[in-house]
Write a protein that holds these residues in place. Structure first.
Motif, short mmCIF file in Angstrom:
data_model
loop_
_atom_site.label_atom_id
_atom_site.label_comp_id
_atom_site.label_asym_id
_atom_site.label_seq_id
_atom_site.Cartn_x
_atom_site.Cartn_y
_atom_site.Cartn_z
N GLN A 19 0.83 -1.21 0.00
CA GLN A 19 0.00 0.00 0.00
C GLN A 19 0.86 1.25 0.00
OE1 GLN A 19 -2.75 -0.31 3.28
NE2 GLN A 19 -3.70 -2.15 2.46
N LEU A 20 1.90 1.27 0.84
CA LEU A 20 2.80 2.42 0.87
C LEU A 20 3.46 2.65 -0.48
CD1 LEU A 20 4.50 1.77 4.33
CD2 LEU A 20 3.16 3.80 3.74
N GLU A 23 0.88 3.96 -2.95
CA GLU A 23 0.56 5.37 -2.67
C GLU A 23 1.65 6.29 -3.20
OE1 GLU A 23 -0.01 5.39 1.58
OE2 GLU A 23 -1.91 4.28 1.42
N GLN A 24 2.90 5.93 -2.96
CA GLN A 24 4.01 6.76 -3.44
C GLN A 24 4.10 6.73 -4.97
OE1 GLN A 24 6.09 8.88 -1.66
NE2 GLN A 24 4.46 8.45 -0.19
N MET A 26 1.66 6.33 -7.03
CA MET A 26 0.54 7.09 -7.59
C MET A 26 0.79 8.60 -7.53
SD MET A 26 -2.61 4.62 -6.42
CE MET A 26 -3.80 5.91 -6.48
N GLU A 27 1.73 9.04 -6.70
CA GLU A 27 2.07 10.47 -6.65
C GLU A 27 3.06 10.87 -7.73
OE1 GLU A 27 3.26 11.81 -2.79
OE2 GLU A 27 1.43 11.07 -1.84
N THR A 153 7.18 7.66 4.57
CA THR A 153 5.81 7.41 5.01
C THR A 153 5.79 6.14 5.85
OG1 THR A 153 5.33 6.29 2.91
CG2 THR A 153 4.68 8.60 3.08
N LYS A 155 3.06 3.08 7.74
CA LYS A 155 1.74 2.46 7.89
C LYS A 155 1.91 1.17 8.67
CE LYS A 155 -1.32 2.85 4.73
NZ LYS A 155 -2.30 2.87 3.68
#
Length: 165
Positions: A19-20, A23-24, A26-27, A153, A155
């Motif tokens: 997930q981390l 997320e990164q 997708m940025e 980040t 999580k």
């Protein structure tokens, strides 16, 4: 949306490290970039990068069955042009705009200097698969390899680090 059948491979998108990384990823602006997914597992990160517009995507894993699983998952997502293989990291000579490595601390520490050599100028390295107590060693080695920390980040106790070269 990605279709992933994990079989025996790691990377369904449910684990905090995946997930981390997603997320990164997708940025980032992946349009027309080259992406290298080290320890590809199910291929979830490579497939996501391709769906985000990456022009060239390669994924490697040490396990034959992971490579086969990644190829099957790419096909399920109607992506047929990702190169998945069991090539060793040492045999890779191509440079990439983005390198993804969601593995474990020991493998990351062993290969991090090589990752730095595989990045194009202004390339991005995303690392995950480790905890807070591993961060200092990874950052030190990355900086000694010419990388600079851009972000961190967390999580569920897992960490993702973003470096630029």
């Amino acid at each position: 949306e990605l279709i992933i059948d994990p079989q025996m491979s790691f990377g369904t998108g449910h684990h905090a490290t995946t997930q981390l990384m997603l997320e990164q990823l997708m940025e980032l602006d992946c349009d027309n970039t080259s992406v290298f997914d080290v320890g590809t597992g199910t291929g979830v990160l490579a497939i996501a990068a391709k769906k985000m517009g990456a022009s060239t995507v390669c994924g490697v894993d040490i396990e034959d069955w992971c490579v086969e699983n990644a190829k099957e998952n790419a096909s399920k997502n109607r992506i047929l042009d990702i190169s998945f293989s069991t090539n060793s990291i040492e045999s890779i000579t191509t440079n990439f705009d983005v390198l993804l490595a969601n593995i474990n601390r020991n493998v990351l520490l062993e290969h991090l200097p090589k990752y730095a050599t595989l990045l194009n100028k202004n390339g991005v390295l995303l690392l995950s698969g480790f905890h807070e107590n591993d961060v200092e060693a990874l950052i030190d080695l990355a900086q000694n390899s010419g990388l600079r920390l851009e972000g961190k980040t967390e999580k569920a106790g897992w960490i993702c680090l973003k470096f630029l070269i």
